[in-house]
Scaffold this active site. Structure first.
Site, short mmCIF file in Angstrom:
data_model
loop_
_atom_site.label_atom_id
_atom_site.label_comp_id
_atom_site.label_asym_id
_atom_site.label_seq_id
_atom_site.Cartn_x
_atom_site.Cartn_y
_atom_site.Cartn_z
N HIS A 51 10.48 4.91 -2.65
CA HIS A 51 9.84 4.33 -1.48
C HIS A 51 9.68 2.82 -1.63
O HIS A 51 10.01 2.05 -0.75
CB HIS A 51 8.48 5.01 -1.31
CG HIS A 51 7.63 5.03 -2.56
ND1 HIS A 51 8.13 5.40 -3.79
CD2 HIS A 51 6.34 4.66 -2.79
CE1 HIS A 51 7.17 5.30 -4.70
NE2 HIS A 51 6.08 4.84 -4.13
N ASP A 81 0.87 -1.18 0.00
CA ASP A 81 0.00 0.00 0.00
C ASP A 81 0.90 1.22 0.00
O ASP A 81 1.86 1.29 0.78
CB ASP A 81 -0.96 0.03 1.19
CG ASP A 81 -2.14 0.94 0.86
OD1 ASP A 81 -2.96 0.55 0.00
OD2 ASP A 81 -2.22 2.05 1.41
P1 IMP Z 1 -2.95 1.68 -3.49
O1 IMP Z 1 -1.66 1.30 -2.81
O2 IMP Z 1 -3.54 0.56 -4.28
O3 IMP Z 1 -3.91 2.35 -2.55
O4 IMP Z 1 -2.59 2.74 -4.63
C1 IMP Z 1 -1.52 3.55 -4.49
C2 IMP Z 1 -1.65 4.75 -5.42
O5 IMP Z 1 -0.63 5.68 -5.02
C3 IMP Z 1 -1.35 4.40 -6.88
O6 IMP Z 1 -2.52 4.12 -7.59
C4 IMP Z 1 -0.67 5.67 -7.36
O7 IMP Z 1 -1.64 6.62 -7.71
C5 IMP Z 1 0.06 6.17 -6.12
N1 IMP Z 1 1.43 5.62 -6.10
C6 IMP Z 1 1.95 4.70 -5.24
N2 IMP Z 1 3.22 4.44 -5.55
C7 IMP Z 1 3.51 5.19 -6.62
C8 IMP Z 1 4.66 5.32 -7.41
O8 IMP Z 1 5.70 4.67 -7.22
N3 IMP Z 1 4.58 6.20 -8.42
C9 IMP Z 1 3.47 6.94 -8.68
N4 IMP Z 1 2.35 6.84 -8.00
C10 IMP Z 1 2.37 5.96 -6.97
#
Ligand code: IMP
Length: 207
Positions: A189, A78
Site C-alpha cells: 500500500h 496515515d
Molecule cells: P498511523 O498511520 O500512525 O495511525 O499508524 C498506522 C499503524 O498501522 C501502524 O502503527 C501499524 O500498526 C499499521 N501499519 C500501517 N502500515 C503498515 C505496514 O506497512 N506494515 C505493518 N503495519 C502497518
C-alpha cells in the site's frame, strides 16, 4: 564524490511528518532515485492527536499540523490494516487497536486470538495508505495505495514493523516480515501511494 555533494546540495528538503521508523525507512528508500532529501521532524516537535474517522482525515491533519510550523514541504502517511472478518478493524485505529499500552507483539496476538475460529479462506485483509503533501498550510497533493492479502495463523518473520508478521502476501505465500524492504514496497500500500507521490514530486514546483 564531488558530484554526489553537488547533487545533495541541489536536493529539495521533504519532511516526513511521522515518528514511525518503519514508515521512514520505506518512504526514504522510495525517494532514493529522486532529487528530494528526506528529513525527520525536529525532536522537540509536538505530537498530533489522531482523531479523524478516515485515513484521509488523519493524513491531512498530520500534514497540516507539521506544515504550520515548518517552511519545507511536509509528507504525512496515515495507514492501517482492515480485516474483513473483523468488520474492517483495526482500520484507522491500527496503531492503537485494543489498548494503546499494548506492544505490537501483544496487538498481533490479540488479532490472531480474535480470528482463532476464522477459517483460512475468510482471513482476507487489506492494508491501506493515504499520503498527504502540505506546503504553507495547504494540502498540495494526495495519493493512496492499497494491497490485499490474508492474516496468517501465527506471526512469521522479523523484518518490517506493525502487523507485517501476520500479513501474508498472496502470490508469495510469505508475510511482509519475511521479505526484504524493496520486495515489500513493490507490493505494498505504501509503495503504491509513494510511487504516485514521487511522480508528482518529479514535476515540482506545483502550478
Ligand atoms: P498511523 O498511520 O500512525 O495511525 O499508524 C498506522 C499503524 O498501522 C501502524 O502503527 C501499524 O500498526 C499499521 N501499519 C500501517 N502500515 C503498515 C505496514 O506497512 N506494515 C505493518 N503495519 C502497518
Amino acid at each position: 564524490m564531488r558530484s554526489m555533494a553537488n547533487r545533495q546540495s541541489r536536493c529539495l528538503r521533504l519532511v516526513f511528518a511521522t515518528r514511525n521508523e518503519g514508515k521512514v525507512a520505506e518512504l526514504t528508500a522510495l525517494l532514493k532515485e529522486t532529487c528530494w532529501a528526506p528529513e525527520r521532524l525536529p525532536p522537540s516537535f509536538g505530537n498530533y492527536e489522531e482523531t479523524g474517522e478516515t485515513f484521509a482525515d488523519n493524513a491531512r491533519g498530520k500534514a497540516l499540523f507539521a506544515s504550520a510550523q515548518l517552511s519545507s514541504p511536509v509528507l504525512a502517511d496515515d495507514s492501517g490494516l482492515e480485516i474483513d472478518a473483523l468488520g474492517g478493524e483495526p482500520g484507522v485505529r491500527s496503531a492503537r487497536y485494543i489498548d494503546e499500552s499494548l506492544s505490537q507483539e501483544e496487538r498481533n496476538k490479540a488479532v490472531l486470538d480474535k480470528l482463532s475460529d476464522t477459517p483460512v479462506e475468510l482471513r482476507t485483509a487489506h492494508f491501506f495508505c493515504h499520503l498527504a503533501l502540505a506546503l504553507d498550510n495547504d494540502i498540495v497533493h494526495e495519493t493512496t495505495g492499497r494491497c490485499s492479502g490474508s492474516i496468517g495463523l501465527a506471526p512469521r518473520g522479523n523484518q518490517g514493523f506493525g502487523y507485517d508478521s501476520i500479513f501474508i502476501v498472496p502470490n508469495l505465500g510469505l508475510t511482509f516480515a519475511e521479505i526484504r524492504l524493496e520486495d515489500k514496497s513493490a507490493q505494498s500500500h505504501r509503495g503504491a501511494a509513494m510511487r504516485a507521490m514521487v511522480e508528482f514530486l518529479g514535476r515540482w514546483p506545483p502550478n
